[in-house]
Design a protein around this motif. Structure first.
Motif, PDB file in Angstrom:
ATOM      1  N   THR A 153      45.705  50.465  39.047  1.00 42.91           N
ATOM      2  CA  THR A 153      46.178  49.136  39.432  1.00 42.91           C
ATOM      3  C   THR A 153      45.325  48.471  40.508  1.00 42.91           C
ATOM      4  O   THR A 153      45.499  47.288  40.788  1.00 42.91           O
ATOM      5  CB  THR A 153      47.632  49.219  39.917  1.00 42.91           C
ATOM      6  N   THR A 154      44.410  49.209  41.137  1.00 40.32           N
ATOM      7  CA  THR A 154      43.544  48.609  42.149  1.00 40.32           C
ATOM      8  C   THR A 154      42.132  48.342  41.630  1.00 40.32           C
ATOM      9  O   THR A 154      41.237  48.015  42.401  1.00 40.32           O
ATOM     10  CB  THR A 154      43.464  49.503  43.408  1.00 40.32           C
ATOM     11  N   SER A 155      41.934  48.469  40.329  1.00 39.03           N
ATOM     12  CA  SER A 155      40.618  48.198  39.751  1.00 39.03           C
ATOM     13  C   SER A 155      40.277  46.714  39.859  1.00 39.03           C
ATOM     14  O   SER A 155      41.090  45.850  39.534  1.00 39.03           O
ATOM     15  CB  SER A 155      40.589  48.622  38.280  1.00 39.03           C
ATOM     16  N   GLY A 156      39.054  46.432  40.292  1.00 41.70           N
ATOM     17  CA  GLY A 156      38.584  45.052  40.354  1.00 41.70           C
ATOM     18  C   GLY A 156      37.806  44.640  39.123  1.00 41.70           C
ATOM     19  O   GLY A 156      37.282  43.528  39.059  1.00 41.70           O
ATOM     20  N   PHE A 157      37.709  45.528  38.143  1.00 37.19           N
ATOM     21  CA  PHE A 157      36.959  45.270  36.918  1.00 37.19           C
ATOM     22  C   PHE A 157      37.953  44.799  35.858  1.00 37.19           C
ATOM     23  O   PHE A 157      38.679  45.602  35.272  1.00 37.19           O
ATOM     24  CB  PHE A 157      36.259  46.555  36.475  1.00 37.19           C
ATOM     25  N   LYS A 158      38.031  43.490  35.636  1.00 38.40           N
ATOM     26  CA  LYS A 158      39.022  42.994  34.683  1.00 38.40           C
ATOM     27  C   LYS A 158      38.597  41.671  34.077  1.00 38.40           C
ATOM     28  O   LYS A 158      37.807  40.919  34.651  1.00 38.40           O
ATOM     29  CB  LYS A 158      40.388  42.861  35.341  1.00 38.40           C
ATOM     30  N   ALA A 159      39.148  41.427  32.890  1.00 44.27           N
ATOM     31  CA  ALA A 159      38.902  40.188  32.165  1.00 44.27           C
ATOM     32  C   ALA A 159      40.182  39.376  32.118  1.00 44.27           C
ATOM     33  O   ALA A 159      41.274  39.918  31.945  1.00 44.27           O
ATOM     34  CB  ALA A 159      38.418  40.488  30.743  1.00 44.27           C
ATOM     35  N   ALA A 160      40.058  38.064  32.276  1.00 45.17           N
ATOM     36  CA  ALA A 160      41.194  37.153  32.247  1.00 45.17           C
ATOM     37  C   ALA A 160      40.973  36.112  31.160  1.00 45.17           C
ATOM     38  O   ALA A 160      39.920  35.480  31.096  1.00 45.17           O
ATOM     39  CB  ALA A 160      41.363  36.471  33.605  1.00 45.17           C
ATOM     40  N   ALA A 164      45.520  33.168  31.994  1.00 46.28           N
ATOM     41  CA  ALA A 164      45.328  33.795  33.298  1.00 46.28           C
ATOM     42  C   ALA A 164      44.359  32.989  34.154  1.00 46.28           C
ATOM     43  O   ALA A 164      44.559  32.849  35.366  1.00 46.28           O
ATOM     44  CB  ALA A 164      44.822  35.225  33.124  1.00 46.28           C
ATOM     45  N   VAL A 165      43.320  32.446  33.557  1.00 47.26           N
ATOM     46  CA  VAL A 165      42.365  31.618  34.306  1.00 47.26           C
ATOM     47  C   VAL A 165      43.077  30.410  34.898  1.00 47.26           C
ATOM     48  O   VAL A 165      42.894  30.061  36.069  1.00 47.26           O
ATOM     49  CB  VAL A 165      41.191  31.176  33.406  1.00 47.26           C
ATOM     50  N   ARG A 166      43.925  29.773  34.092  1.00 48.01           N
ATOM     51  CA  ARG A 166      44.657  28.602  34.574  1.00 48.01           C
ATOM     52  C   ARG A 166      45.613  28.970  35.705  1.00 48.01           C
ATOM     53  O   ARG A 166      45.730  28.257  36.696  1.00 48.01           O
ATOM     54  CB  ARG A 166      45.455  27.956  33.433  1.00 48.01           C
ATOM     55  N   LEU A 167      46.311  30.082  35.544  1.00 49.90           N
ATOM     56  CA  LEU A 167      47.246  30.528  36.581  1.00 49.90           C
ATOM     57  C   LEU A 167      46.517  30.867  37.873  1.00 49.90           C
ATOM     58  O   LEU A 167      46.888  30.415  38.963  1.00 49.90           O
ATOM     59  CB  LEU A 167      48.022  31.747  36.082  1.00 49.90           C
ATOM     60  N   PHE A 168      45.444  31.653  37.768  1.00 51.92           N
ATOM     61  CA  PHE A 168      44.727  32.097  38.957  1.00 51.92           C
ATOM     62  C   PHE A 168      43.960  30.966  39.636  1.00 51.92           C
ATOM     63  O   PHE A 168      43.743  31.005  40.847  1.00 51.92           O
ATOM     64  CB  PHE A 168      43.785  33.239  38.602  1.00 51.92           C
ATOM     65  N   ALA A 169      43.542  29.963  38.875  1.00 56.08           N
ATOM     66  CA  ALA A 169      42.866  28.820  39.489  1.00 56.08           C
ATOM     67  C   ALA A 169      43.811  28.076  40.422  1.00 56.08           C
ATOM     68  O   ALA A 169      43.388  27.471  41.405  1.00 56.08           O
ATOM     69  CB  ALA A 169      42.339  27.878  38.410  1.00 56.08           C
ATOM     70  N   ARG A 170      45.114  28.126  40.133  1.00 54.67           N
ATOM     71  CA  ARG A 170      46.099  27.427  40.960  1.00 54.67           C
ATOM     72  C   ARG A 170      46.660  28.303  42.071  1.00 54.67           C
ATOM     73  O   ARG A 170      46.987  27.801  43.150  1.00 54.67           O
ATOM     74  CB  ARG A 170      47.275  26.960  40.079  1.00 54.67           C
ATOM     75  N   THR A 171      46.779  29.610  41.804  1.00 51.71           N
ATOM     76  CA  THR A 171      47.614  30.420  42.697  1.00 51.71           C
ATOM     77  C   THR A 171      47.012  31.772  43.073  1.00 51.71           C
ATOM     78  O   THR A 171      47.722  32.617  43.606  1.00 51.71           O
ATOM     79  CB  THR A 171      48.978  30.692  42.031  1.00 51.71           C
ATOM     80  N   TYR A 172      45.722  32.006  42.831  1.00 49.80           N
ATOM     81  CA  TYR A 172      45.196  33.357  43.062  1.00 49.80           C
ATOM     82  C   TYR A 172      45.388  33.767  44.518  1.00 49.80           C
ATOM     83  O   TYR A 172      45.003  33.053  45.445  1.00 49.80           O
ATOM     84  CB  TYR A 172      43.707  33.438  42.711  1.00 49.80           C
ATOM     85  N   PRO A 173      46.013  34.927  44.758  1.00 48.76           N
ATOM     86  CA  PRO A 173      46.299  35.340  46.134  1.00 48.76           C
ATOM     87  C   PRO A 173      45.035  35.738  46.879  1.00 48.76           C
ATOM     88  O   PRO A 173      44.247  36.551  46.407  1.00 48.76           O
ATOM     89  CB  PRO A 173      47.232  36.548  45.972  1.00 48.76           C
ATOM     90  N   THR A 180      44.111  42.419  43.768  1.00 49.13           N
ATOM     91  CA  THR A 180      44.462  43.473  42.822  1.00 49.13           C
ATOM     92  C   THR A 180      45.976  43.532  42.633  1.00 49.13           C
ATOM     93  O   THR A 180      46.507  43.106  41.613  1.00 49.13           O
ATOM     94  CB  THR A 180      43.927  44.835  43.291  1.00 49.13           C
ATOM     95  N   ILE A 181      46.683  44.042  43.631  1.00 52.43           N
ATOM     96  CA  ILE A 181      48.114  44.279  43.501  1.00 52.43           C
ATOM     97  C   ILE A 181      48.895  42.988  43.268  1.00 52.43           C
ATOM     98  O   ILE A 181      49.618  42.844  42.273  1.00 52.43           O
ATOM     99  CB  ILE A 181      48.662  44.993  44.757  1.00 52.43           C
ATOM    100  N   GLU A 182      48.772  42.024  44.181  1.00 52.00           N
ATOM    101  CA  GLU A 182      49.579  40.815  44.075  1.00 52.00           C
ATOM    102  C   GLU A 182      49.193  39.986  42.855  1.00 52.00           C
ATOM    103  O   GLU A 182      50.049  39.354  42.223  1.00 52.00           O
ATOM    104  CB  GLU A 182      49.466  39.963  45.335  1.00 52.00           C
TER     105      GLU A 182
END
Length: 252
Positions: A153-160, A164-173, A180-182
């Protein structure tokens, strides 16, 4: 009419990674030649930005050090503004195998986020018991939140993918461990589908590791606390519109 080919952006967070980032970019270009590569230089004190540009990457230089969460927030926002459909996070130290990027992207046919999991099938091998306990707590809890089995769950190697791109563009912690976690909690509670694929991580190819064994164990313990905090935050809904529609609408 054939559907449009997904535009893919590889985002490489980099802080003082001049010794490895050039090779990382060349490996990325060899593995996914149709993807663009953006290196986000987190206010490095070395020539990371120059090395990355010389290797053929686009470079975004941050004026102050924000950490991986802040770097990825900037990367996702830029990807959204430019109309990319897929974002793949690849660390600048060479630990993430670029040859596994196509498999992560292929996994987006059935998921919104695909994690490159180091421990899939080998959980706890060669790991001290405090770290093993922390890893177990994180994996067990996040597996329940995401409704799928997760081991790294702490891996930084991931595809979105697009949602997910739309969500993270607005709210990425951007807070500590938010990348990773949040981020996984945020995505799962927004209804996004999270999956993992096994990958074989390498030793860092240059630079100095930021964590000793003791610090890595403490990091995992703090990750458990971060998970508890993330679960108390309100849910955020995912925007169902595709990436290009969002870009045309001017949504950052």
């Amino acid at each position: 009419m054939a559907p449009p080919v997904a535009r893919t952006l590889i985002v490489v967070p980099a802080y003082n990674e001049s010794a490895a980032v050039g090779d990382v970019i060349r490996a990325v270009h060899a593995s996914v030649p149709d993807a663009d590569c953006l290196v986000v230089d987190d206010a490095s004190a070395d020539d990371t930005a120059a090395v990355a540009a010389a290797a053929g990457a686009r470079v975004m230089r941050l004026p102050v050090n924000l950490g991986v969460g802040g770097v990825m927030r900037a990367g996702y926002r830029w990807a959204s503004e430019q109309g990319y459909d897929v974002v793949v996070q690849v660390d600048g130290d060479g630990q993430h195998p670029a040859e596994d990027i196509p498999a992560l992207i292929a996994g987006l046919d059935e998921a919104d986020i695909v994690i490159g999991a180091r421990f899939a099938g080998t959980e706890g091998v060669g790991v001290s018991w405090p770290r093993r306990v922390a890893m177990w707590i994180l994996a067990r809890t996040l597996s329940r939140v995401a409704r799928t089995r997760l081991t790294d769950t702490t891996s930084g190697f991931k595809a979105a993918g697009p949602r997910a791109v739309r969500l993270f563009a607005r709210t990425y912690p951007a807070e500590y461990l938010g990348d990773t976690i949040e981020a996984l909690v945020l995505a799962a509670r927004a209804g996004l589908v999270v999956r993992q694929r096994p990958v074989a991580m390498r030793e860092r190819q240059g630079g100095t590791p930021s964590q000793s064994t003791v610090r890595a164990t403490a990091h995992l313990m703090r990750a458990c606390l971060a998970l508890c905090i993330a679960l108390t935050k309100p849910r955020v809904g995912a925007d169902p519109r595709p990436a290009r529609a969002m870009a045309k609408a001017g949504v950052a």
